[in-house]
Each structure stands twice: as C-alpha cells, then as structure tokens.
Design an enzyme around this catalytic site. Structure first.
Site, mmCIF file in Angstrom:
data_model
loop_
_atom_site.group_PDB
_atom_site.id
_atom_site.type_symbol
_atom_site.label_atom_id
_atom_site.label_comp_id
_atom_site.label_asym_id
_atom_site.label_seq_id
_atom_site.Cartn_x
_atom_site.Cartn_y
_atom_site.Cartn_z
ATOM 1 N N ASP A 134 0.785 -1.234 0.000
ATOM 2 C CA ASP A 134 0.000 0.000 0.000
ATOM 3 C C ASP A 134 0.820 1.289 0.000
ATOM 4 O OD1 ASP A 134 -2.359 1.603 0.127
ATOM 5 O OD2 ASP A 134 -2.165 1.745 2.292
ATOM 6 N N SER A 139 2.585 0.783 -7.576
ATOM 7 C CA SER A 139 1.130 0.669 -7.507
ATOM 8 C C SER A 139 0.777 -0.804 -7.323
ATOM 9 C CB SER A 139 0.494 1.199 -8.797
ATOM 10 O OG SER A 139 -0.834 0.748 -8.918
ATOM 11 N N ASP A 140 0.247 -1.152 -6.148
ATOM 12 C CA ASP A 140 -0.126 -2.544 -5.880
ATOM 13 C C ASP A 140 -1.073 -3.061 -6.960
ATOM 14 O OD1 ASP A 140 1.271 -2.330 -3.489
ATOM 15 O OD2 ASP A 140 -0.499 -1.885 -2.300
ATOM 16 N N CYS A 191 -20.868 -3.052 -17.817
ATOM 17 C CA CYS A 191 -21.355 -2.710 -16.470
ATOM 18 C C CYS A 191 -20.723 -1.399 -16.004
ATOM 19 C CB CYS A 191 -21.017 -3.824 -15.485
ATOM 20 S SG CYS A 191 -21.534 -3.458 -13.787
ATOM 21 N N LYS A 222 -7.712 15.969 7.611
ATOM 22 C CA LYS A 222 -7.746 16.485 8.988
ATOM 23 C C LYS A 222 -8.380 17.865 9.116
ATOM 24 C CE LYS A 222 -3.881 13.852 10.913
ATOM 25 N NZ LYS A 222 -2.639 13.909 11.685
ATOM 26 N N ASP A 241 -17.202 1.963 0.967
ATOM 27 C CA ASP A 241 -17.262 0.686 0.242
ATOM 28 C C ASP A 241 -18.283 0.672 -0.881
ATOM 29 O OD1 ASP A 241 -15.318 -0.899 1.598
ATOM 30 O OD2 ASP A 241 -16.648 -1.081 3.315
ATOM 31 N N LYS A 298 -8.513 12.707 15.354
ATOM 32 C CA LYS A 298 -9.183 13.936 14.913
ATOM 33 C C LYS A 298 -10.120 13.732 13.718
ATOM 34 C CE LYS A 298 -8.147 18.698 13.432
ATOM 35 N NZ LYS A 298 -7.049 19.616 13.083
#
Length: 377
Positions: A134, A139-140, A191, A222, A241, A298
């Site tokens: 990550d 780039s994973d 799709c 933040k 998600d 925060k």
C-alpha cells in the site's frame, strides 16, 4: 537453480503460510501507468498520500538493482459483519469500511511477505528483494494486474475471479527472473454500476478516480470537510465501500480465512457519542490496531460529528455544545457548530449567537454563521 522448480516451491510455500493468491510479473517499467499518473497529476486528481516520484512508482529497477520480476500476493478479507450492533435513536452508530476491520492489513501482509522473503533467501542467499504494501513506491494494483491476480475494475480496485475485490495486495520486487504469469481478462464489460453509484462522482469514468472527491480519501483528511461532501459522508467514519458493494462480481463474496482479519463489531460499528470525548490514550488502546486509526483520532471525531448531524441526533446536542465551549481544535469546534445548525433545535440559536461573540478563529466563526443560517431556514 531451476527457476520453474523454485517458482513451484514459492507457490506451495505461500499457500502454507495463508496467502490466498500469488502471481508473478516482469519488472519492466509500467509505461502505461506512467502516462496515466502524469495525467492524474496534471488534473489534480491525486490524493497526496501517494509516493510523489512517478519514476519510482513505475520503474521497479530504481527500487531493486537489476530487478527482473515481481511476486504479487493477495489475501481475502471478510465483507459481512457478523452480529453487527444496531444503530438506534438512543445509540447512533458510525461505520468503518471493510479495509479497517480486524488487525491492520499492512501488518498482516508485511508478516506474510517477510516469511516469503526469508524462504527466498534460504533458497538463494544472493537474492535481492524489496517488499511493499500500500504505502510502497509501486502501484499494488498495477503489479497485481500484470501478475494475473485479477483485472483492474472500473471501480479502481483489483477484481479477482475467486474473491471479488475484497482482497489486500502486496508485492516483492526481486532480481530473480521468474517466468511471468498471464494477466486476467477484463470482465467489467458494459457494467457501469460503480461509476453510477459513487456518492460524490469521484469515479470520473471507469478506471479513473478523482481522489480529491473520493469519500475514502475525504474521511482521512484532517481539516474542515467541504460542505458539499458532508451530506454524502453519511455515517462513515473511515473509508467508503459503495463502489465495491454495488459490484456484481462481489455478490455473495464473503471470506473468513484469516483470524486476525475478523472484525470486532463494536469497533467496526462504534457508538458515535463516546467518540466525541475519547482521549488519545483511549483511542490508541481501542482503535490503534486497525488501519483506520493511522491518521489519529481527529478525522474520526470530525466524521462522528458529521454522522450525528446526518442522523439529526437530538441527544447529541449537549455534547456538541460542550465541544464548542471546551475543545481547543478549530476543526472540531467549527464542525460541531455546523452540526448543531443541521440538527435544528430552535433553542440552539441563542447558544450559537453567544459562541459567535466569543469565538476568535475566523474559520470557526464562518461555521457558526452557517449553523445559524441552517437554524433559521
């Protein structure tokens, strides 16, 4: 050293330590990705959390001398929360995204990659390796796509045939020239559900994300959350998600293969009001092991205030008054002022007016004025 035998041994070992999927890719420069990253940068679509050096993000040879191949791994994570607590009028709840359920996935994958590294070094003492998850340079997703782990979906996630997009990714760059695997054919077709469902229009088009508008990114910032996104965030405390849950490839996909990834329902869907006054120590003790804690308390507290406003939770008003009077952080005071206005108690007008007279921070004063306008409309 027989590379085909070694590859088979690596695959077998990976299964023995609980890696759900493994693939091999060449360490050639990611030329197509490089062009896309330059375009994203020019459009201002990056989050700012990425590795800033695009050369490092696209050229594995800069990370490992004479890099020849990359080993990509994937671990499946749960998509269903068992025994989830209900959000009630007396006890409103927020939600952490699935990638923040259970033990921080960065740690889980790093442990697997460390074991894989040790195995490789035992087989070939001269091997050079570099692992990342990550936050590494590469780039994973691009690595996983090239290694045949899955295809890159329109929702900007890797979608595997077996586990859908509910997988964590990691990789090892090495100077061993393993034979590469074949990429998986893109199966998104016509799709467009994820693009259509994105709450903020962050998915500009299939496969292109404006991170600056993505709720998953916005929940981690933040500062003050721009007002246009406050309604969209709903009760999300960390992550989003939506583009995964609407994906047909994820229908019925729910894997509970790793004990450390099992969510604590009380942490995945925590009560909102206690979050407003949680101390740093309490936050670290309670949430420190989950990935959603990496930015500290925060952003989570700010998002909890927005969630209470989303619910129009009358019972939270005294807590919000207290924050406005006592919290030293402008973002928390200001967001509380907005939330008070959003909840809409007529008697709150006098309180906000008093706070406006004593508040010195200009940003907070603007939020108080917005809160007053909301009360008067």
């Amino acid at each position: 050293m027989n590379l085909q035998t070694l590859k088979s041994e690596v695959i077998d070992f990976s299964k023995s330590i609980g890696i759900d999927k493994i693939g091999f890719a060449s360490a050639d420069t990611f030329e197509t990705l490089k062009g896309r990253l330059l375009m994203q940068q020019a459009l201002g679509y990056q989050s700012g959390f990425e590795e800033p050096d695009i050369e490092k993000r696209t050229n594995p040879g800069l990370l490992v001398p004479k890099a020849k191949s990359i080993i990509a791994i994937a671990l499946a994570y749960p998509s269903k929360l068992k025994d989830a607590p209900r959000s009630t009028k007396e006890d409103r709840r927020g939600i952490f995204c699935r990638a923040s359920w259970g033990k921080d996935y960065h740690d889980v994958l790093r442990e697997k990659l460390a074991k894989l590294e040790a195995f490789l070094k035992e087989k070939s003492p001269d091997i050079l390796v570099k692992s990342m998850v990550d936050t590494g340079e590469l780039s994973d997703r691009a690595v996983a796509e090239r290694a045949g782990i899955g295809w890159s979906g329109k929702n900007c996630a890797i979608i595997t045939p077996e586990f859908g997009s509910y997988v964590y990714l990691g990789e090892i760059v090495t100077n061993i020239p393993f034979e590469p695997d074949q990429p998986v054919e893109d199966q998104c077709g016509t799709c467009n559900k994820c693009v259509d469902a994105c709450p903020t229009g962050a998915l500009v088009q299939g496969g292109q994300l404006n991170a600056q508008r993505c709720i998953a990114y916005l929940t981690q910032t933040k500062g003050f959350l721009p007002e246009e996104f406050r309604q969209k965030i709903g009760n999300r405390l960390y992550g989003c998600d939506t583009c995964q849950t609407v994906c047909p490839e994820n229908k019925g996909k729910d894997f509970h293969l790793h004990e450390e990834m099992e969510p604590d329902p009380e942490l995945a869907k925590p009560s909102l009001k206690p979050l407003l006054t949680i101390s740093n120590r309490e936050f670290k003790e309670k949430f420190g092991h989950v990935s959603g804690s990496w930015r500290g308390k925060k952003p989570i507290q700010r998002n909890a205030i927005i969630a209470l406003a989303h619910y129009k939770d009358d019972t939270a008003v005294p807590d919000l008054y207290k924050l406005m009077k006592e919290d030293p952080r402008p973002v928390i005071r200001g967001t509380a002022a907005w939330a008070i206005g959003k909840i809409g108690h007529a008697e709150s007008e006098e309180f906000l007016q008093q706070q406006l007279e004593t508040e010195e921070d200009s940003d907070v004063r603007k939020e108080i004025e917005t809160g007053l306008k909301l009360l008067r409309t």
